[in-house]
Design a protein around this motif. Structure first.
Motif, PDB file in Angstrom:
ATOM      1  N   ILE A   4      51.063  -5.127  14.041  1.00 57.29           N
ATOM      2  CA  ILE A   4      51.663  -3.896  13.347  1.00 57.29           C
ATOM      3  C   ILE A   4      50.238  -3.354  12.721  1.00 57.29           C
ATOM      4  N   GLU A   5      49.598  -4.263  12.113  1.00 58.13           N
ATOM      5  CA  GLU A   5      48.391  -3.429  11.576  1.00 58.13           C
ATOM      6  C   GLU A   5      47.459  -2.978  12.468  1.00 58.13           C
ATOM      7  N   SER A   6      47.155  -3.708  13.483  1.00 57.27           N
ATOM      8  CA  SER A   6      46.269  -3.429  14.518  1.00 57.27           C
ATOM      9  C   SER A   6      46.763  -1.892  15.488  1.00 57.27           C
ATOM     10  N   ILE A   7      48.111  -1.670  15.479  1.00 59.50           N
ATOM     11  CA  ILE A   7      48.477  -0.537  16.118  1.00 59.50           C
ATOM     12  C   ILE A   7      48.276   0.700  15.016  1.00 59.50           C
ATOM     13  N   PHE A   8      48.439   0.470  13.697  1.00 52.19           N
ATOM     14  CA  PHE A   8      48.088   1.648  12.747  1.00 52.19           C
ATOM     15  C   PHE A   8      46.687   1.583  12.363  1.00 52.19           C
ATOM     16  N   GLU A   9      45.856   0.859  12.808  1.00 56.58           N
ATOM     17  CA  GLU A   9      44.539   0.947  12.399  1.00 56.58           C
ATOM     18  C   GLU A   9      43.841   2.158  12.655  1.00 56.58           C
ATOM     19  N   LYS A  10      43.210   2.949  11.755  1.00 54.37           N
ATOM     20  CA  LYS A  10      42.831   4.374  11.766  1.00 54.37           C
ATOM     21  C   LYS A  10      42.072   4.619  13.349  1.00 54.37           C
ATOM     22  N   ASN A  11      41.136   3.789  13.770  1.00 58.30           N
ATOM     23  CA  ASN A  11      40.511   3.904  15.091  1.00 58.30           C
ATOM     24  C   ASN A  11      41.562   3.596  16.427  1.00 58.30           C
ATOM     25  N   SER A  12      42.672   3.236  16.015  1.00 56.50           N
ATOM     26  CA  SER A  12      43.726   2.778  17.137  1.00 56.50           C
ATOM     27  C   SER A  12      44.187   3.966  18.014  1.00 56.50           C
ATOM     28  N   LEU A  53      46.819   4.374  18.885  1.00 57.12           N
ATOM     29  CA  LEU A  53      48.150   4.068  19.010  1.00 57.12           C
ATOM     30  C   LEU A  53      48.837   4.439  17.512  1.00 57.12           C
ATOM     31  N   HIS A  54      47.749   4.739  16.748  1.00 64.82           N
ATOM     32  CA  HIS A  54      48.384   4.962  15.156  1.00 64.82           C
ATOM     33  C   HIS A  54      48.934   6.121  14.868  1.00 64.82           C
ATOM     34  N   ASP A  55      49.038   7.264  15.826  1.00 70.37           N
ATOM     35  CA  ASP A  55      49.757   8.446  15.522  1.00 70.37           C
ATOM     36  C   ASP A  55      51.390   8.117  15.881  1.00 70.37           C
ATOM     37  N   GLY A  56      52.367   8.669  15.396  1.00 69.87           N
ATOM     38  CA  GLY A  56      53.515   8.364  15.703  1.00 69.87           C
ATOM     39  C   GLY A  56      54.282   7.330  15.060  1.00 69.87           C
ATOM     40  N   ALA A  57      55.650   6.773  15.595  1.00 67.33           N
ATOM     41  CA  ALA A  57      56.115   5.715  15.075  1.00 67.33           C
ATOM     42  C   ALA A  57      55.941   4.543  15.695  1.00 67.33           C
ATOM     43  N   LEU A  58      56.152   3.374  14.832  1.00 69.26           N
ATOM     44  CA  LEU A  58      56.573   1.826  15.719  1.00 69.26           C
ATOM     45  C   LEU A  58      57.914   1.709  15.596  1.00 69.26           C
ATOM     46  N   ILE A  59      58.598   1.262  16.820  1.00 72.13           N
ATOM     47  CA  ILE A  59      60.019   1.159  16.894  1.00 72.13           C
ATOM     48  C   ILE A  59      60.169  -0.528  17.024  1.00 72.13           C
ATOM     49  N   ILE A  60      60.969  -1.026  16.194  1.00 70.20           N
ATOM     50  CA  ILE A  60      61.350  -2.304  16.187  1.00 70.20           C
ATOM     51  C   ILE A  60      62.648  -2.478  16.321  1.00 70.20           C
ATOM     52  N   VAL A  61      63.215  -3.221  17.646  1.00 65.74           N
ATOM     53  CA  VAL A  61      64.485  -3.199  18.128  1.00 65.74           C
ATOM     54  C   VAL A  61      64.914  -4.736  18.246  1.00 65.74           C
ATOM     55  N   GLY A  62      65.697  -5.460  17.378  1.00 67.02           N
ATOM     56  CA  GLY A  62      66.117  -6.817  17.526  1.00 67.02           C
ATOM     57  C   GLY A  62      64.605  -7.560  16.914  1.00 67.02           C
ATOM     58  N   LYS A  66      53.471   4.582  18.923  1.00 62.22           N
ATOM     59  CA  LYS A  66      53.154   6.150  19.150  1.00 62.22           C
ATOM     60  C   LYS A  66      54.348   6.987  19.634  1.00 62.22           C
ATOM     61  N   ALA A  67      55.534   6.860  18.998  1.00 64.36           N
ATOM     62  CA  ALA A  67      56.819   7.470  19.504  1.00 64.36           C
ATOM     63  C   ALA A  67      56.889   8.820  18.637  1.00 64.36           C
ATOM     64  N   MET A  68      57.288   9.745  19.253  1.00 66.23           N
ATOM     65  CA  MET A  68      57.572  11.038  18.632  1.00 66.23           C
ATOM     66  C   MET A  68      59.050  11.129  18.071  1.00 66.23           C
ATOM     67  N   LEU A  69      59.309  11.246  16.887  1.00 68.19           N
ATOM     68  CA  LEU A  69      60.776  11.534  16.452  1.00 68.19           C
ATOM     69  C   LEU A  69      60.902  12.675  16.094  1.00 68.19           C
ATOM     70  N   PRO A  70      62.518  13.022  16.009  1.00 61.92           N
ATOM     71  CA  PRO A  70      62.991  14.213  15.482  1.00 61.92           C
ATOM     72  C   PRO A  70      62.635  14.618  14.143  1.00 61.92           C
ATOM     73  N   MET A  71      61.979  15.601  13.678  1.00 58.19           N
ATOM     74  CA  MET A  71      61.982  16.018  12.295  1.00 58.19           C
ATOM     75  C   MET A  71      62.968  16.482  11.638  1.00 58.19           C
ATOM     76  N   SER A  72      63.263  16.223  10.308  1.00 64.79           N
ATOM     77  CA  SER A  72      64.385  16.742   9.507  1.00 64.79           C
ATOM     78  C   SER A  72      63.954  18.188   8.891  1.00 64.79           C
TER      79      SER A  72
END
Length: 269
Positions: free
Chosen positions: A171-179, A181-190, A197-203
């Motif tokens: 998780i930390e490596s994904i959101f590391e500033k130079n990664s 993949l750090h933009d967008g969301a991380l999705i955990i299922v199960g 790097k998932a783009m989500l609907p904004m409220s």
């Protein structure tokens, strides 16, 4: 011999009470769902049309009654179209309150796995808490979605499939500033990290503070119409927030976040 109408009158009076209680319950749920949103103003406008319709019908004004009757008949279809997101959320709220929902006493009592071990869930909670703690300390921004079902609404075309075990280091490596993949969301299922790097609907809720950024709006957006938990680490303020049921809770501690994760992943079953 008792008058039959009086006997049935007593029964019907109780039915009227039940009818009134159900209507009050539904109105309260609708108010909680729509308050503070643009849909609430539309709902008030439609309510005013119904009130005027009953008044003109009572006053026996045939032309206005006919016009408003036709408007109401067509308006039922328009209501379904306009309030489609709100109707989905309303039904989701009702589903959570049924005797057979996953949070109910009956479900917990009769499900065969009610005594199951929650080692897997505890592992996920500990890894997420560890990662969030490290990211707060390093002021690393993050958006993590804990999905309780496999129906998660995000742009799969722009996301990167991970399908890896949940671990703090990943998780930390994904959101590391130079990664990348750090933009967008991380999705955990199960017990898996499904995508990054998932783009989500904004409220577009007017209840959100004006200072919140895209991460917070996306966190609220993904939880408005689905039963998920979204966690946000603010890069600027080094604070933790979470969103659930379209509501944003800001400036929570790691311990409060851990309690919420237990509520979602353990107590929710």
């Amino acid at each position: 011999m008792k008058d039959v109408s009086q006997f049935y009158g007593f029964e019907f009076r109780w039915l009227y009470v039940v009818d009134l209680v159900i209507v009050i319950f539904l109105v309260i749920q609708l108010y909680r769902l729509l308050k503070g949103s643009l849909a609430f103003n539309i709902f008030l406008g439609l309510l005013m049309v119904y009130v005027v319709f009953f008044v003109v019908r009572y006053l026996e004004m045939p032309i206005l009654t006919n016009i408003l009757q036709n408007f109401i008949n067509i308006g039922l279809i328009a209501i379904i179209i306009i309030f489609q997101p709100e109707i989905r959320k309303f039904l989701l709220v009702l589903g959570k309150k049924t005797p057979l929902s996953k949070d109910s006493f009956l479900t917990k009592l009769f499900l065969p796995d009610r005594f199951k071990s929650y080692k897997e869930e505890e592992h996920i909670i500990n890894e997420v808490i560890t990662a969030v703690g490290h990211m707060v300390a390093s002021q690393t921004g993050a958006l993590i979605v804990i999905a309780t079902t496999y129906r998660v609404k995000f742009d799969s075309a722009s996301s990167i499939t991970i399908d890896g075990n949940v671990s703090a280091k990943l998780i930390e490596s994904i959101f590391e500033k130079n990664s990348p993949l750090h933009d967008g969301a991380l999705i955990i299922v199960g017990n898996k990290i499904l995508a990054a790097k998932a783009m989500l609907p904004m409220s577009d809720s007017p209840n959100l503070p004006t200072r919140v950024g895209m991460r917070h709006r996306s966190a609220v957006g993904i939880t408005e119409h689905s039963d998920n938990l979204a966690i946000v680490v603010s890069e600027e303020r080094a604070t933790i927030s979470f969103a659930q049921d379209g509501q944003l809770t800001q400036n929570v501690s790691l311990e409060e976040l851990k309690v919420k994760l237990y509520e979602v992943l353990v107590d929710g079953y």
